[in-house]
Design a protein around this motif. Sequence first.
Motif, short mmCIF file in Angstrom:
data_model
loop_
_atom_site.label_atom_id
_atom_site.label_comp_id
_atom_site.label_asym_id
_atom_site.label_seq_id
_atom_site.Cartn_x
_atom_site.Cartn_y
_atom_site.Cartn_z
N ASP A 1 0.81 -1.23 0.00
CA ASP A 1 0.00 0.00 0.00
C ASP A 1 0.84 1.27 0.00
OD1 ASP A 1 -2.82 -1.11 0.37
OD2 ASP A 1 -1.74 -2.09 2.00
N ALA A 2 2.07 1.20 0.52
CA ALA A 2 2.95 2.37 0.55
C ALA A 2 4.39 1.92 0.69
CB ALA A 2 2.58 3.30 1.71
N ASN B 1 4.48 -3.28 -8.71
CA ASN B 1 3.37 -2.60 -8.03
C ASN B 1 3.04 -1.33 -8.80
OD1 ASN B 1 2.24 -0.51 -6.12
ND2 ASN B 1 2.24 -2.26 -4.73
N ALA C 1 1.19 1.98 -5.38
CA ALA C 1 1.60 2.45 -4.06
C ALA C 1 2.49 3.70 -4.17
CB ALA C 1 2.36 1.36 -3.31
#
Length: 280
Positions: free
Chosen positions: A57-58, A79, A82
């Motif tokens: 997510d981050a 990804n 993110a």
Amino acid sequence: MKIQILIDNIAGSGCSPEWGLSALIEFNGKNILLDTGASAKFAKNAAALGVDLSKVDAGVLSHAHYDHANGMRAFFEANDHAPFYLRKAALENCYHTHKIFGIFTYQEYIGIRRGTLKRFADRIRFADSDQEILPGVFIVGHKDCVLDTAGRAAIGLRAHFAVKENGKYRTDSFDHEQSLVFDTPKGLFVMNSCSHGGADNIVKEIEATFPDKKIYAILGGFHLFRTPDNDVRKFAERLRELNVQKIYTGHCTGDRAYEILHEVLGDRAEQLRTGMVIEV
């Protein structure tokens, strides 16, 4: 809270090591990636460990050195969404100063792979203040109230680190370094991958930032691998006086320094290794 070490200097769990650090943290239903090591090896290890980087997510970069940043491209390929958080001062401008025969100086580039910040500008978020990036998850920069810029520059001078600005080199004061902090039921869990500003100073910075919170743990490299034994012992004593309950350390701490930390801190100190899982 679950922490999985995706890359460290020490091998483990059938994963490849390298000089670098990367960790995946599961916290309150979110996945946070701290650093990306020196290459794409962290991503290969993640796959071997069953970690899906597409679900991160981050991302957070602890500081602008290659051994933490050079896997960023591999992360962005795995990804597509993110955000990745850097300090505002984290640029492609970090160097190691070498002396030849004590006379001639040359600068070796040790920064983020050139072109990365421009190529992935849409994914990168620069922070110039403390931020809560997810509920209970914070990024915190250095604070002059603990060790001022001149004090950090003195550390940079001893370590032979420099940054290049406007065509000139100056001693690195680690304005590009930040801590990743989690507010857990046991207390604050602090991560700083190389702790160039001094792990004991970083603990004090987090105490100043969160005066009503206790610090449970610190995780990261402490950059002690070239530090004399007596100085390591003094550092360990300072860390013990700060009453941090758990110390997870590896990467640039060094084997001998870890031995001394364990002598002084006992079971509070634990050695990081690739593939290691920590549950809080």
